[in-house]
Design a protein around this motif. Sequence first.
Motif, PDB file in Angstrom:
ATOM      1  N   ILE A  21       0.853  -1.157   0.001  1.00  0.00           N
ATOM      2  CA  ILE A  21       0.020  -0.259  -0.266  1.00  0.00           C
ATOM      3  C   ILE A  21       0.925   1.274   0.118  1.00  0.00           C
ATOM      4  N   THR A  22       2.071   1.086   0.710  1.00  0.00           N
ATOM      5  CA  THR A  22       2.956   2.266   0.877  1.00  0.00           C
ATOM      6  C   THR A  22       3.472   2.586  -0.570  1.00  0.00           C
ATOM      7  N   ALA A  23       3.928   1.581  -1.320  1.00  0.00           N
ATOM      8  CA  ALA A  23       4.485   1.582  -2.481  1.00  0.00           C
ATOM      9  C   ALA A  23       3.454   2.184  -3.504  1.00  0.00           C
ATOM     10  N   VAL A  24       2.328   1.766  -3.378  1.00  0.00           N
ATOM     11  CA  VAL A  24       1.213   2.410  -4.260  1.00  0.00           C
ATOM     12  C   VAL A  24       0.896   3.632  -4.049  1.00  0.00           C
ATOM     13  N   VAL A  25       0.830   3.988  -2.854  1.00  0.00           N
ATOM     14  CA  VAL A  25       0.347   5.411  -2.680  1.00  0.00           C
ATOM     15  C   VAL A  25       1.809   6.483  -3.355  1.00  0.00           C
ATOM     16  N   LEU A  26       2.939   5.961  -2.903  1.00  0.00           N
ATOM     17  CA  LEU A  26       4.120   6.574  -3.193  1.00  0.00           C
ATOM     18  C   LEU A  26       4.274   6.792  -4.724  1.00  0.00           C
ATOM     19  N   HIS A  27       4.031   5.967  -5.433  1.00  0.00           N
ATOM     20  CA  HIS A  27       4.010   6.015  -6.931  1.00  0.00           C
ATOM     21  C   HIS A  27       2.622   6.992  -7.480  1.00  0.00           C
ATOM     22  N   LEU A  28       1.536   6.692  -6.970  1.00  0.00           N
ATOM     23  CA  LEU A  28       0.475   7.559  -7.243  1.00  0.00           C
ATOM     24  C   LEU A  28       0.708   9.086  -6.810  1.00  0.00           C
ATOM     25  N   SER A  29       1.424   9.182  -5.966  1.00  0.00           N
ATOM     26  CA  SER A  29       1.913  10.876  -5.341  1.00  0.00           C
ATOM     27  C   SER A  29       2.840  11.118  -6.593  1.00  0.00           C
ATOM     28  N   LEU A  30       3.726  10.468  -6.768  1.00  0.00           N
ATOM     29  CA  LEU A  30       4.657  10.594  -7.847  1.00  0.00           C
ATOM     30  C   LEU A  30       4.117  10.897  -9.234  1.00  0.00           C
ATOM     31  N   SER A  31       3.186  10.167  -9.428  1.00  0.00           N
ATOM     32  CA  SER A  31       2.151  10.260 -10.976  1.00  0.00           C
ATOM     33  C   SER A  31       1.517  11.563 -10.933  1.00  0.00           C
ATOM     34  N   LEU A  32       1.050  12.162  -9.674  1.00  0.00           N
ATOM     35  CA  LEU A  32       0.446  13.431  -9.666  1.00  0.00           C
ATOM     36  C   LEU A  32       1.537  14.266  -9.698  1.00  0.00           C
ATOM     37  N   LEU A  33       2.528  14.284  -9.363  1.00  0.00           N
ATOM     38  CA  LEU A  33       3.596  15.014  -9.605  1.00  0.00           C
ATOM     39  C   LEU A  33       4.150  15.281 -10.819  1.00  0.00           C
ATOM     40  N   LEU A  34       4.040  14.035 -11.639  1.00  0.00           N
ATOM     41  CA  LEU A  34       4.513  14.007 -13.128  1.00  0.00           C
ATOM     42  C   LEU A  34       3.249  14.919 -13.759  1.00  0.00           C
ATOM     43  N   LEU A  35       1.973  14.631 -13.387  1.00  0.00           N
ATOM     44  CA  LEU A  35       1.185  15.696 -14.032  1.00  0.00           C
ATOM     45  C   LEU A  35       1.111  17.086 -13.898  1.00  0.00           C
ATOM     46  N   LEU A  36       1.701  17.405 -12.556  1.00  0.00           N
ATOM     47  CA  LEU A  36       1.976  18.845 -12.365  1.00  0.00           C
ATOM     48  C   LEU A  36       2.950  19.609 -13.158  1.00  0.00           C
ATOM     49  N   GLY A  37       4.190  18.824 -13.207  1.00  0.00           N
ATOM     50  CA  GLY A  37       5.234  19.057 -13.882  1.00  0.00           C
ATOM     51  C   GLY A  37       4.938  19.313 -15.282  1.00  0.00           C
ATOM     52  N   ALA A  38       4.146  18.366 -15.959  1.00  0.00           N
ATOM     53  CA  ALA A  38       3.899  18.232 -17.358  1.00  0.00           C
ATOM     54  C   ALA A  38       2.873  19.586 -17.721  1.00  0.00           C
TER      55      ALA A  38
END
Length: 145
Positions: A21-38
């Motif tokens: 669960i921690t790994a999935v939440v971390l990757h999801l938050s980094l995916s949101l960071l990717l969206l923000l960066g784009a």
Amino acid sequence: MTQSYLDVLDNYHHSVLYGVITAVVLHLSLSLLLLLGALLHKHLLLIPWMVTDLVLIILLFLVFSTWSFLSFFVGLIPAIIFPFFGGLTLGVKIMLWRQVSSLYRNQLAIIKVNREYEVLKNNDVSNGRRRMGPGKMETISESPA
């Protein structure tokens, strides 16, 4: 006494579940960071997602290779179906990573061009040259000596 991997997993299933669960939440938050960066054209916000996704691609490749080999010993249908869907999933994941990598390189190139433009613009201003707008021409009498 030897314990199987399933026994160890059964004994520590809460810890394993919390880790997943921690790994999935971390990757999801980094995916949101990717969206923000784009959206904001910030190339540094793309790097954390690229790193974690590259780790996932390596893990997917290892699982794909192992299970594709082992599926030949199970039967004909799994030997055909699993490599197809596993390869398709891995291919899409690699394609998405390459698209983000391309966006990162494009944003770096744009930053470089903007810096070169600023240097040229500052040189023109410091040398006393005026930038002429569209449709305006400088006559001989107006040109600096």
